[in-house]
Design a protein around this motif. Structure first.
Motif, PDB file in Angstrom:
ATOM      1  N   GLY A  74       0.818  -1.207   0.000  1.00  0.00           N
ATOM      2  CA  GLY A  74       0.000   0.000   0.000  1.00  0.00           C
ATOM      3  C   GLY A  74       0.849   1.253   0.000  1.00  0.00           C
ATOM      4  N   ARG A  75       1.920   1.242   0.775  1.00  0.00           N
ATOM      5  CA  ARG A  75       2.825   2.389   0.847  1.00  0.00           C
ATOM      6  C   ARG A  75       3.486   2.653  -0.514  1.00  0.00           C
ATOM      7  N   GLN A  76       3.911   1.586  -1.168  1.00  0.00           N
ATOM      8  CA  GLN A  76       4.582   1.733  -2.461  1.00  0.00           C
ATOM      9  C   GLN A  76       3.611   2.180  -3.557  1.00  0.00           C
ATOM     10  N   MET A  77       2.380   1.716  -3.479  1.00  0.00           N
ATOM     11  CA  MET A  77       1.400   2.132  -4.478  1.00  0.00           C
ATOM     12  C   MET A  77       1.129   3.633  -4.401  1.00  0.00           C
ATOM     13  N   VAL A  78       1.023   4.162  -3.200  1.00  0.00           N
ATOM     14  CA  VAL A  78       0.820   5.600  -3.032  1.00  0.00           C
ATOM     15  C   VAL A  78       2.051   6.363  -3.544  1.00  0.00           C
ATOM     16  N   ALA A  79       3.236   5.810  -3.297  1.00  0.00           N
ATOM     17  CA  ALA A  79       4.458   6.447  -3.787  1.00  0.00           C
ATOM     18  C   ALA A  79       4.488   6.512  -5.307  1.00  0.00           C
ATOM     19  N   HIS A  80       3.763   5.582  -5.954  1.00  0.00           N
ATOM     20  CA  HIS A  80       3.659   5.584  -7.417  1.00  0.00           C
ATOM     21  C   HIS A  80       2.348   6.224  -7.883  1.00  0.00           C
ATOM     22  N   ASP A  81       1.747   7.022  -7.012  1.00  0.00           N
ATOM     23  CA  ASP A  81       0.578   7.831  -7.348  1.00  0.00           C
ATOM     24  C   ASP A  81      -0.688   7.012  -7.607  1.00  0.00           C
ATOM     25  N   TYR A  82      -0.832   5.906  -6.871  1.00  0.00           N
ATOM     26  CA  TYR A  82      -2.073   5.140  -6.907  1.00  0.00           C
ATOM     27  C   TYR A  82      -2.828   5.352  -5.595  1.00  0.00           C
ATOM     28  N   MET A  83      -4.137   5.266  -5.663  1.00  0.00           N
ATOM     29  CA  MET A  83      -4.954   5.124  -4.466  1.00  0.00           C
ATOM     30  C   MET A  83      -5.234   3.647  -4.261  1.00  0.00           C
ATOM     31  N   VAL A  84      -5.482   3.247  -3.021  1.00  0.00           N
ATOM     32  CA  VAL A  84      -5.707   1.846  -2.699  1.00  0.00           C
ATOM     33  C   VAL A  84      -7.183   1.616  -2.384  1.00  0.00           C
ATOM     34  N   LEU A  85      -7.732   0.615  -3.019  1.00  0.00           N
ATOM     35  CA  LEU A  85      -9.150   0.280  -2.901  1.00  0.00           C
ATOM     36  C   LEU A  85      -9.251  -1.132  -2.337  1.00  0.00           C
ATOM     37  N   THR A  86      -9.972  -1.312  -1.230  1.00  0.00           N
ATOM     38  CA  THR A  86     -10.140  -2.646  -0.647  1.00  0.00           C
ATOM     39  C   THR A  86     -11.602  -2.859  -0.268  1.00  0.00           C
ATOM     40  N   GLY A 101      -2.564   4.919   3.848  1.00  0.00           N
ATOM     41  CA  GLY A 101      -3.069   6.070   4.585  1.00  0.00           C
ATOM     42  C   GLY A 101      -4.520   6.356   4.248  1.00  0.00           C
ATOM     43  N   ARG A 102      -5.207   6.947   5.186  1.00  0.00           N
ATOM     44  CA  ARG A 102      -6.637   7.212   5.064  1.00  0.00           C
ATOM     45  C   ARG A 102      -6.979   8.069   3.839  1.00  0.00           C
ATOM     46  N   GLU A 103      -6.161   9.087   3.585  1.00  0.00           N
ATOM     47  CA  GLU A 103      -6.477  10.019   2.493  1.00  0.00           C
ATOM     48  C   GLU A 103      -6.342   9.381   1.121  1.00  0.00           C
ATOM     49  N   ASN A 104      -5.627   8.264   1.022  1.00  0.00           N
ATOM     50  CA  ASN A 104      -5.432   7.591  -0.265  1.00  0.00           C
ATOM     51  C   ASN A 104      -6.147   6.249  -0.324  1.00  0.00           C
ATOM     52  N   PRO A 113     -23.832 -10.572   8.393  1.00  0.00           N
ATOM     53  CA  PRO A 113     -24.256 -10.842   9.774  1.00  0.00           C
ATOM     54  C   PRO A 113     -23.097 -11.253  10.674  1.00  0.00           C
ATOM     55  N   PHE A 114     -21.885 -11.380  10.100  1.00  0.00           N
ATOM     56  CA  PHE A 114     -20.727 -11.777  10.890  1.00  0.00           C
ATOM     57  C   PHE A 114     -19.463 -11.236  10.220  1.00  0.00           C
ATOM     58  N   GLU A 115     -18.414 -11.133  10.949  1.00  0.00           N
ATOM     59  CA  GLU A 115     -17.040 -10.946  10.491  1.00  0.00           C
ATOM     60  C   GLU A 115     -16.725  -9.577   9.919  1.00  0.00           C
ATOM     61  N   GLN A 116     -17.393  -9.155   8.858  1.00  0.00           N
ATOM     62  CA  GLN A 116     -16.929  -7.990   8.128  1.00  0.00           C
ATOM     63  C   GLN A 116     -17.316  -6.678   8.815  1.00  0.00           C
ATOM     64  N   ARG A 117     -16.324  -5.878   9.134  1.00  0.00           N
ATOM     65  CA  ARG A 117     -16.557  -4.522   9.615  1.00  0.00           C
ATOM     66  C   ARG A 117     -15.447  -3.656   9.068  1.00  0.00           C
ATOM     67  N   ALA A 118     -15.670  -2.369   9.043  1.00  0.00           N
ATOM     68  CA  ALA A 118     -14.667  -1.471   8.479  1.00  0.00           C
ATOM     69  C   ALA A 118     -13.434  -1.432   9.376  1.00  0.00           C
ATOM     70  N   ASN A 119     -12.255  -1.436   8.754  1.00  0.00           N
ATOM     71  CA  ASN A 119     -11.024  -1.349   9.535  1.00  0.00           C
ATOM     72  C   ASN A 119     -10.831   0.066  10.072  1.00  0.00           C
ATOM     73  N   GLU A 120      -9.916   0.202  11.016  1.00  0.00           N
ATOM     74  CA  GLU A 120      -9.732   1.473  11.721  1.00  0.00           C
ATOM     75  C   GLU A 120      -9.226   2.587  10.813  1.00  0.00           C
ATOM     76  N   VAL A 121      -8.579   2.230   9.714  1.00  0.00           N
ATOM     77  CA  VAL A 121      -8.045   3.258   8.810  1.00  0.00           C
ATOM     78  C   VAL A 121      -9.176   3.979   8.082  1.00  0.00           C
ATOM     79  N   ILE A 122     -10.123   3.211   7.568  1.00  0.00           N
ATOM     80  CA  ILE A 122     -11.157   3.797   6.710  1.00  0.00           C
ATOM     81  C   ILE A 122     -12.469   4.055   7.458  1.00  0.00           C
ATOM     82  N   HIS A 123     -12.596   3.515   8.677  1.00  0.00           N
ATOM     83  CA  HIS A 123     -13.832   3.701   9.443  1.00  0.00           C
ATOM     84  C   HIS A 123     -14.131   5.194   9.637  1.00  0.00           C
ATOM     85  N   GLY A 124     -15.368   5.588   9.316  1.00  0.00           N
ATOM     86  CA  GLY A 124     -15.788   6.969   9.495  1.00  0.00           C
ATOM     87  C   GLY A 124     -15.397   7.903   8.375  1.00  0.00           C
TER      88      GLY A 124
END
Length: 219
Positions: A74-86, A101-104, A113-124
């Motif tokens: 993820g860090r390297q993708m931003v360094a190459h001017d990509y945003m990360v989508l998950t 990072g959150r901004e990218n 009904p189970f398991e999936q919730r937003a991670n702390e980086v993108i939550h909110g």
């Protein structure tokens, strides 16, 4: 032309009402259209930015080497001017977004009904989009990304990888990079590739043309 395209969904909705469709199907169509509209609104300000979608297990602990690999990716993708989508979850997805990072980052979360919730980086964050349907979520993965990066994962990761290959094979999506990532000592993708390249061609279910689409594992 825009007016005609806007008129189309209204006409379709009126036809559905006239044809006495069951309420459940009307709800499905209505909700799917709302999800697509909202996602388009969120992505619109970033339509000129390149994006890479990262697929991988939500169960991978942050301390595991593969999560650290995803974070560096993820860090390297931003360094190459990509945003990360998950998919917006924890594990590999959260690690990739920590690196970006959150901004990218974008998170396309699925309500389960189970398991999936937003991670702390993108939550909110406003770039977190919550979907009720897998098909509207998958459509946005395909529509918005410029490359696929697959780490090890379960049914969901395999499903997303094979869908990318299927859409490319059938020319329903543009040909874009599909990369499999693993640690040097990892065997996950080697096992998958052996399954695809050994028994299936002998049955005639895959041909040499199909293998032109298959990505090679990257370590």
């Amino acid at each position: 032309q825009s007016a005609r395209l806007i008129e189309g969904p209204s006409v379709t909705a009126l036809k559905a009402a006239r044809e006495n469709m069951v309420t459940a199907y009307l709800k499905l169509m209505n909700r799917a259209l709302k999800e697509l509209r909202y996602a388009a609104k969120i992505f619109s300000p970033y339509r000129d930015r390149r994006k890479v979608v990262v697929f991988g297990s939500a169960r991978t602990a942050a301390t595991e080497p593969e999560a650290q690999l995803a974070e560096e990716f993820g860090r390297q993708m931003v360094a190459h001017d990509y945003m990360v989508l998950t998919g917006g979850g924890d594990g590999i997805m959260g690690a990739a977004q920590r690196g970006a990072g959150r901004e990218n980052s974008f998170g396309l979360n699925i309500r389960l009904p189970f398991e999936q919730r937003a991670n702390e980086v993108i939550h909110g964050d406003q770039k977190l989009i919550n979907f009720n349907y897998f098909f509207t979520r998958k459509l946005n993965f395909v529509k918005e990304t410029h490359a696929y990066a697959l780490f090890t994962g379960g049914f969901g990761t395999m499903d997303e990888g094979f869908e990318a290959l299927t859409l490319t094979q059938t020319r329903k999506a543009l040909i874009i990079p599909i990369v499999l990532l693993a640690l040097p000592e990892g065997s996950h993708w080697d096992t998958v590739m052996r399954f695809l390249t050994h028994p299936l061609p002998q049955t005639g279910l895959l041909t040499s043309v199909h293998f032109n689409l298959l990505p090679l594992p990257q370590t």
